[in-house]
Write a protein that holds these residues in place. Structure first.
Motif, PDB file in Angstrom:
ATOM      1  N   ALA A 182       0.859  -1.199   0.000  1.00 38.18           N
ATOM      2  CA  ALA A 182       0.000   0.000   0.000  1.00 38.18           C
ATOM      3  C   ALA A 182       0.884   1.235   0.000  1.00 38.18           C
ATOM      4  O   ALA A 182       0.834   2.063   0.913  1.00 38.18           O
ATOM      5  CB  ALA A 182      -0.926  -0.009   1.211  1.00 38.18           C
ATOM      6  N   PHE A 183       1.682   1.378  -1.053  1.00 33.01           N
ATOM      7  CA  PHE A 183       2.690   2.428  -1.063  1.00 33.01           C
ATOM      8  C   PHE A 183       2.080   3.820  -1.020  1.00 33.01           C
ATOM      9  O   PHE A 183       2.506   4.664  -0.220  1.00 33.01           O
ATOM     10  CB  PHE A 183       3.583   2.292  -2.298  1.00 33.01           C
ATOM     11  N   ILE A 227       0.755   9.212   4.306  1.00 33.56           N
ATOM     12  CA  ILE A 227       0.749   9.318   5.770  1.00 33.56           C
ATOM     13  C   ILE A 227       2.113   9.769   6.273  1.00 33.56           C
ATOM     14  O   ILE A 227       2.216  10.610   7.177  1.00 33.56           O
ATOM     15  CB  ILE A 227       0.346   7.976   6.401  1.00 33.56           C
ATOM     16  N   PHE A 228       3.175   9.224   5.685  1.00 30.07           N
ATOM     17  CA  PHE A 228       4.536   9.636   6.051  1.00 30.07           C
ATOM     18  C   PHE A 228       4.703  11.141   5.892  1.00 30.07           C
ATOM     19  O   PHE A 228       5.222  11.827   6.782  1.00 30.07           O
ATOM     20  CB  PHE A 228       5.548   8.892   5.175  1.00 30.07           C
ATOM     21  N   HIS A 229       4.250  11.685   4.758  1.00 31.17           N
ATOM     22  CA  HIS A 229       4.379  13.116   4.515  1.00 31.17           C
ATOM     23  C   HIS A 229       3.501  13.927   5.459  1.00 31.17           C
ATOM     24  O   HIS A 229       3.905  15.004   5.917  1.00 31.17           O
ATOM     25  CB  HIS A 229       4.037  13.444   3.058  1.00 31.17           C
ATOM     26  N   GLU A 230       2.316  13.429   5.745  1.00 31.01           N
ATOM     27  CA  GLU A 230       1.430  14.166   6.647  1.00 31.01           C
ATOM     28  C   GLU A 230       2.008  14.240   8.059  1.00 31.01           C
ATOM     29  O   GLU A 230       1.798  15.214   8.776  1.00 31.01           O
ATOM     30  CB  GLU A 230       0.059  13.497   6.672  1.00 31.01           C
ATOM     31  N   ILE A 231       2.760  13.207   8.454  1.00 27.57           N
ATOM     32  CA  ILE A 231       3.373  13.193   9.783  1.00 27.57           C
ATOM     33  C   ILE A 231       4.570  14.143   9.838  1.00 27.57           C
ATOM     34  O   ILE A 231       4.687  14.959  10.761  1.00 27.57           O
ATOM     35  CB  ILE A 231       3.807  11.763  10.164  1.00 27.57           C
ATOM     36  N   PHE A 232       5.446  14.050   8.844  1.00 31.27           N
ATOM     37  CA  PHE A 232       6.708  14.800   8.897  1.00 31.27           C
ATOM     38  C   PHE A 232       6.642  16.174   8.235  1.00 31.27           C
ATOM     39  O   PHE A 232       7.525  17.012   8.460  1.00 31.27           O
ATOM     40  CB  PHE A 232       7.829  13.973   8.260  1.00 31.27           C
ATOM     41  N   PHE A 233       5.595  16.410   7.443  1.00 34.16           N
ATOM     42  CA  PHE A 233       5.444  17.717   6.806  1.00 34.16           C
ATOM     43  C   PHE A 233       4.008  18.203   7.001  1.00 34.16           C
ATOM     44  O   PHE A 233       3.238  18.333   6.030  1.00 34.16           O
ATOM     45  CB  PHE A 233       5.784  17.635   5.312  1.00 34.16           C
TER      46      PHE A 233
END
Length: 222
Positions: free
Chosen positions: A150-151, A157-163
């Motif tokens: 589920a790339f 989600i990775f971007h929403e967390i760190f940015f």
């Protein structure tokens, strides 16, 4: 001498965890590996240019990440390849990478001093290494599996967390997406997971050896 404080063991475990999780993935962002992945994902064709030009621009961007540059690399020698929104995002990326790099260096120093403080308790060191590496390796396997199946949602989600500032969404005509397309990030993400798991395995083996070979009379190896 008495047993070192619990805090020392905790610092060793945490610093080792951070090193396994961060050092390998950060080292992947070198010009040679990035160039290899960009060639594999047809970046020169996406930008209608040559691999030499892609390597030149990418080298400048990678340098800007570490030195806090302006991300104004140009394809034609005049106009920056990235627009202001893309450069703004890359400045945020640079800030995050430099923070993680600093954290990695601090973790390395903490690990060194922790090992020195526990030099007479190598069996304990071994056990802590096995636990830290095992935990990181397990999490890395789960995350790698998630990114593999589920790339797109995982990457979002990775971007929403760190940015959380939200400046990471670009249209299909984005040169930043052409320079670092989704297939590039898919392969880099899997490579990072493999590096973390491999590093965790090595640390686990070293820890297991220390734990097994220093059971009765732990001595600092000469």
């Amino acid at each position: 001498m008495g047993r070192a404080p619990v805090l020392v063991g905790l610092l060793l475990a945490v610093s080792m965890t951070l090193l396994i999780a961060l050092a390998g993935p950060l080292l992947l962002f070198n010009p040679w590996f990035v160039s290899f992945e960009q060639a594999r994902t047809d970046v020169p064709a996406r930008l209608s240019t040559t691999q030499v030009n892609v390597d030149r621009m990418t080298g400048e961007i990678l340098a800007d990440i570490w030195i806090g540059g302006e991300f104004d690399a140009s394809l034609n020698g005049e106009t920056p390849l990235l627009d202001e929104n893309e450069r703004s995002h890359m400045r945020d990326v640079g800030s995050l990478v430099r923070l993680l790099g600093t954290l990695t260096l601090v973790a390395g120093l903490v690990l060194l001093f922790s090992v020195l403080a526990l030099r007479r308790e190598l069996r304990r060191v071994g056990g802590l290494l096995v636990m830290a590496a095992g935990a990181v390796g397990l999490v890395a396997i789960v995350l790698a599996g998630t990114f593999a199946v589920a790339f797109e949602p995982a990457f979002l989600i990775f971007h929403e967390i760190f940015f959380p500032q939200g400046n990471f969404l670009f249209g299909p005509d984005s040169n930043l997406l052409r320079l670092f397309p989704e297939p590039f990030w898919f392969e880099v993400s899997l490579a990072a997971g493999i590096v973390i798991v491999f590093s965790a395995l090595i640390v686990s083996l070293v820890g297991w050896r220390l734990w097994r070979s220093h059971g009765d009379k732990p001595k600092w190896p000469t």
